[in-house]
Structure formats: C-alpha cells, structure tokens
Design an enzyme around this catalytic site. Sequence first.
Site, PDB file in Angstrom:
ATOM      1  CG  ASP A   1      90.433  29.904  27.480  1.00 46.48           C
ATOM      2  OD1 ASP A   1      91.082  30.735  28.140  1.00 46.48           O
ATOM      3  OD2 ASP A   1      90.970  29.092  26.697  1.00 46.48           O
TER       4      ASP A   1
ATOM      5  CG  ASP B   1      89.506  29.507  17.391  1.00 37.38           C
ATOM      6  OD1 ASP B   1      89.983  28.715  16.567  1.00 37.38           O
ATOM      7  OD2 ASP B   1      90.094  30.564  17.746  1.00 37.38           O
ATOM      8  CG  MET B   2      90.995  34.078  20.407  1.00 35.33           C
ATOM      9  SD  MET B   2      91.946  34.639  21.832  1.00 35.33           S
ATOM     10  CE  MET B   2      93.538  33.925  21.474  1.00 35.33           C
TER      11      MET B   2
ATOM     12  N   GLY C   1      89.699  34.583  26.316  1.00 34.18           N
ATOM     13  CA  GLY C   1      90.895  33.873  26.773  1.00 34.18           C
ATOM     14  C   GLY C   1      90.985  33.945  28.286  1.00 34.18           C
TER      15      GLY C   1
ATOM     16  CG  HIS D   1     101.469  38.631  26.340  1.00 34.46           C
ATOM     17  ND1 HIS D   1     102.153  38.688  27.519  1.00 34.46           N
ATOM     18  CD2 HIS D   1     100.625  37.580  26.470  1.00 34.46           C
ATOM     19  CE1 HIS D   1     101.734  37.722  28.315  1.00 34.46           C
ATOM     20  NE2 HIS D   1     100.817  37.041  27.701  1.00 34.46           N
TER      21      HIS D   1
HETATM   22  C1  LIG Z   1      98.305  33.425  29.016  1.00 33.26           C
HETATM   23  S1  LIG Z   1      96.712  32.791  29.179  1.00 33.26           S
HETATM   24  C2  LIG Z   1      95.854  34.139  29.950  1.00 33.26           C
HETATM   25  C3  LIG Z   1      94.674  33.662  30.709  1.00 33.26           C
HETATM   26  C4  LIG Z   1      93.905  34.737  31.487  1.00 33.26           C
HETATM   27  N1  LIG Z   1      93.429  35.798  30.583  1.00 33.26           N
HETATM   28  C5  LIG Z   1      94.768  35.328  32.574  1.00 33.26           C
HETATM   29  O1  LIG Z   1      95.316  36.415  32.370  1.00 33.26           O
HETATM   30  O2  LIG Z   1      94.915  34.670  33.614  1.00 33.26           O
HETATM   31  C6  LIG Z   1      96.094  32.846  27.536  1.00 33.26           C
HETATM   32  C7  LIG Z   1      94.732  32.208  27.399  1.00 33.26           C
HETATM   33  O3  LIG Z   1      94.327  32.247  26.008  1.00 33.26           O
HETATM   34  C8  LIG Z   1      93.587  31.055  25.740  1.00 33.26           C
HETATM   35  N2  LIG Z   1      93.528  30.829  24.284  1.00 33.26           N
HETATM   36  C9  LIG Z   1      94.534  30.447  23.472  1.00 33.26           C
HETATM   37  N3  LIG Z   1      94.089  30.318  22.209  1.00 33.26           N
HETATM   38  C10 LIG Z   1      92.742  30.626  22.215  1.00 33.26           C
HETATM   39  C11 LIG Z   1      91.721  30.663  21.238  1.00 33.26           C
HETATM   40  N4  LIG Z   1      91.986  30.365  19.966  1.00 33.26           N
HETATM   41  N5  LIG Z   1      90.446  31.005  21.606  1.00 33.26           N
HETATM   42  C12 LIG Z   1      90.173  31.310  22.922  1.00 33.26           C
HETATM   43  N6  LIG Z   1      91.107  31.298  23.911  1.00 33.26           N
HETATM   44  C13 LIG Z   1      92.385  30.951  23.559  1.00 33.26           C
HETATM   45  C14 LIG Z   1      94.392  29.989  26.475  1.00 33.26           C
HETATM   46  O4  LIG Z   1      93.637  28.804  26.662  1.00 33.26           O
HETATM   47  C15 LIG Z   1      94.711  30.720  27.788  1.00 33.26           C
HETATM   48  O5  LIG Z   1      93.694  30.495  28.748  1.00 33.26           O
HETATM   49  C1  LIG Z   2     102.735  39.795  37.555  1.00 37.96           C
HETATM   50  O1  LIG Z   2     101.732  39.559  36.611  1.00 37.96           O
HETATM   51  C2  LIG Z   2     101.948  38.598  35.644  1.00 37.96           C
HETATM   52  C3  LIG Z   2     103.197  38.090  35.288  1.00 37.96           C
HETATM   53  C4  LIG Z   2     103.283  37.142  34.285  1.00 37.96           C
HETATM   54  C5  LIG Z   2     102.148  36.711  33.620  1.00 37.96           C
HETATM   55  C6  LIG Z   2     102.213  35.766  32.536  1.00 37.96           C
HETATM   56  C7  LIG Z   2     101.346  35.890  31.480  1.00 37.96           C
HETATM   57  C8  LIG Z   2     101.425  35.002  30.405  1.00 37.96           C
HETATM   58  O2  LIG Z   2     100.650  35.110  29.420  1.00 37.96           O
HETATM   59  C9  LIG Z   2     102.388  33.984  30.437  1.00 37.96           C
HETATM   60  C10 LIG Z   2     102.528  33.056  29.390  1.00 37.96           C
HETATM   61  O3  LIG Z   2     101.731  33.114  28.283  1.00 37.96           O
HETATM   62  C11 LIG Z   2     103.516  32.072  29.461  1.00 37.96           C
HETATM   63  O4  LIG Z   2     103.681  31.183  28.444  1.00 37.96           O
HETATM   64  C12 LIG Z   2     104.329  32.011  30.588  1.00 37.96           C
HETATM   65  O5  LIG Z   2     105.258  31.046  30.665  1.00 37.96           O
HETATM   66  C13 LIG Z   2     104.193  32.914  31.635  1.00 37.96           C
HETATM   67  C14 LIG Z   2     103.237  33.905  31.560  1.00 37.96           C
HETATM   68  O6  LIG Z   2     103.156  34.785  32.606  1.00 37.96           O
HETATM   69  C15 LIG Z   2     100.906  37.227  34.001  1.00 37.96           C
HETATM   70  C16 LIG Z   2     100.815  38.155  34.997  1.00 37.96           C
END
Ligand SMILES: C[S@@+](CC[C@H](N)C(=O)[O-])C[C@H]1O[C@@H](n2cnc3c(N)ncnc32)[C@H](O)[C@@H]1O
Ligand SMILES: COc1ccc(-c2cc(=O)c3c(O)c(O)c(O)cc3o2)cc1
Length: 360
Positions: free
Chosen positions: A226, A246-247, A203, A264
């Site tokens: 991802d 897909d994880m 991800g 989370h």
């Molecule tokens: C909140 S973001 C966190 C991204 C990154 N790890 C970061 O901290 O910047 C969650 C990530 O999970 C990915 N994700 C969601 N469902 C997934 C799946 N089934 N397989 C792989 N990745 C997935 C989303 O595309 C997204 O990039």
């Molecule tokens: C200071 O470090 C951080 C603060 C917030 C986040 C962050 C992580 C998420 O995964 C997340 C999210 O899933 C989301 O839908 C959103 O609106 C905000 C968000 O913030 C990461 C690091």
Amino acid sequence: MDDTGNKESNKLKIEEENSDIKVQVWKYIFGFVEMAVVKCAIELKIGDVIESHGDSMTLSQLSSSLSCSPLLLHRILRFLVHRGIFKEEKSSKSYSHTPMSRLLTTTGPNSMAPIHLLESSPVMIAPWHNLSACVKANGHENGSQPFEMAHGMDLWTYAAANPSHSSLLNEGMACFARLFILPAVLERCGEIFDGVGCLVDVGGGNGTCLSILVKACPWIKGINFDLPHVVSVSKEYEGVQHVGGDMFDSVPKADAAFIMEVLHDWDDEECIKILRNCKEAIPEKTGKVIIVEIVIDEKEDQISKYSDVKLRMDMIMMAHTIKGKERTNEEWANLLQKAGFSYYTITPTTTIQSVIQAFP
Ligand SMILES: C[S@@+](CC[C@H](N)C(=O)[O-])C[C@H]1O[C@@H](n2cnc3c(N)ncnc32)[C@H](O)[C@@H]1O
Ligand SMILES: COc1ccc(-c2cc(=O)c3c(O)c(O)c(O)cc3o2)cc1
C-alpha cells in the site's frame, strides 16, 4: 363493472398507492436520522457499557454509567429498540443487546464502529453536498470530484495529509474485511489460495486482510502493498511483510496478486494500468489476479438481497471519487480484456462482493 365502478376502484388504488408513498417518502427526507442516532449511540458507548455489565441494564443504571440525561437516553433507546438495535425487557424495564447492537460496540472483533464513524464523519459527509454540481460539471471535460470540491484534494491525498483520517479509513476498511468479506470469501472459495506460496495484497490497507488470510492459509507468505504513509503505521503481523509503494508504478512480484475494494475507486484507464502492473507481478503460466469487488446485478433474475447495498456503494464511489464506480459483469469483462488477461471467472460469495479470478 360499469365505468363508474372502474373509476371508483382506480381512485381507491391511487389513494392506496399515495398513502403508501406518503409513508415511504419520510425515509428519503429523514434518512440521515438513523445514521446520526447510531453514531450518537456509538459515541455514548451504550453497547460497550451493556456488554461490560454482562447483563441487561435499567435506564437509570445506563444513564449514570454514561453520565448522560436519562430522559434523552430513554428517547434514543426507544428509537433504536424500535428498529431492533438493543432490546427493552418490559418486565424489568431494562435494556440488553441484540445481534445488531453488538456490532455497535467500539472495540472487539465484531465492532462495526470504525466504518460507521468513517461514513458519518464530516470529512466523508461533506462531499455529498457537491454531488449534483459534479454530476453537471462532469458533463464536460475535467469535471471536478465531490470530495475534491469539499476538501481541495482527492480522498487518498487527503488521507496522506491527515493521519487521523487515514487511520479511520484503514480501520473502517479493515472492519469490512474482518467481519464480512474474508469469512465470505473463505467460505465460498477458499480453494483459490491452494498452491499460492506468495500473495501480494495490492492496496491492502493496514494488513488486516492478509493477517486473516495467512492464518487461514498458513502456507501463504503475504506481502501487504500500500502507500508508504499507510504501511509505515501498520501493525506487524506474522507471515505478512509490509511494502510501501505506488500501484500505478509497479507491484511487488508474487505467485498471485489479490486486490480487494480498490479498483472501484478508479476509472477504467486507471484500472487497466493497475491490472497491467498486477499482471506484470505474477508468473505468466501459473499466476492469477484475485479481485474482490461488487458485480452490479443487471438482469431481473440476478436481483438479490444485496442489490440495494451494491447500488448504494456505487453512489458512495461517485461521492468520494466521481471516477470510481461499481461495475457490471460486462464492464469487468471489458476491463480485464483491455488489461490483457486471457480469461476470467466470477464466483459470488455470501456477502455483497464477488471473487473475480483473472488469468494472464
Ligand atoms: C478502499 S481501500 C481498500 C483497502 C483494503 N483492500 C480493504 O479492502 O480493506 C483502498 C486502498 O487503496 C490504497 N491505495 C490508494 N492509492 C494507492 C496507490 N497508488 N498505490 C497503492 N495503494 C493505493 C489506499 O491506501 C487504501 O488502503
Ligand atoms: C460489506 O462489505 C463492504 C462494504 C463496503 C466497503 C467499502 C469499500 C470501499 O472501498 C469504500 C470506500 O472506498 C469509501 O470511500 C467509502 O466511503 C466506503 C467504502 O466501503 C467494503 C466492504
């Protein structure tokens, strides 16, 4: 003190508390104003113009550069300066940057604009209006999610169907990784990557996180894993291979797995599935899963300056996923045990997340 005296002092105390409450209440009633005015400052590019000017700028210089009303701009700057965003130099009646306003430029390594524009976007604001209905609906089976009620699908499906939102999401997350989390992780526990030849970021978004990690730890070969629609538009980075998948199906094999701000978003059952796939991907004897997530402070002596933003993040998870949540130490222990890990460690960092290492 006689009864009358006690009654009087209690009356005074209640009046004092009430007068404080009468001030505190406004931040809840008008809490959205700060987000909205900061969004306006970002969209006007006030920070960018002052930065490119290289020095302080008068109101008339700013309003002509921004082609906006000087009267309205003055009132916006007055609001921002009052809370330490930009500084007004009374002598020259001009405005200059503060550390906080530098975060609001729209480009550059210190820009927080992407995450602010994400959180303040209509797409991410809309779900909040459904929160109470979903809290009630989830009192019974198959309650709906605030995001799904607002948009007809969950956050990740919506991102897959709307490339512009997906980009905003990925750029926003990359902001956090670049500005806050990676520096904090590397500062507090950089040694966790010693001896790791190949690291899969599960991800990993657009690969920003791994691009920083492989620069700091050049011995690492990074696999940024991802969804296909995310990696297909991600920038290429030296030392990082993008893999779409897909994880919930499987995770590419590596010496160690890294998973940041992903678990989370999901409920316990889904997290156990993801963690088991991470465990499958690493060597049984020498592998580990490095989890970067918030650990909610439960005990009074754990309360810190980050406790409030950790609880805010838990509310964001409720609004954007309903199934997702921030977890306590005990909840992480339960999850990792059910996913089949034999032991784990938790290391706090200098930001809101901790580093949880789980060993098969
Ligand atoms: C909140 S973001 C966190 C991204 C990154 N790890 C970061 O901290 O910047 C969650 C990530 O999970 C990915 N994700 C969601 N469902 C997934 C799946 N089934 N397989 C792989 N990745 C997935 C989303 O595309 C997204 O990039
Ligand atoms: C200071 O470090 C951080 C603060 C917030 C986040 C962050 C992580 C998420 O995964 C997340 C999210 O899933 C989301 O839908 C959103 O609106 C905000 C968000 O913030 C990461 C690091």
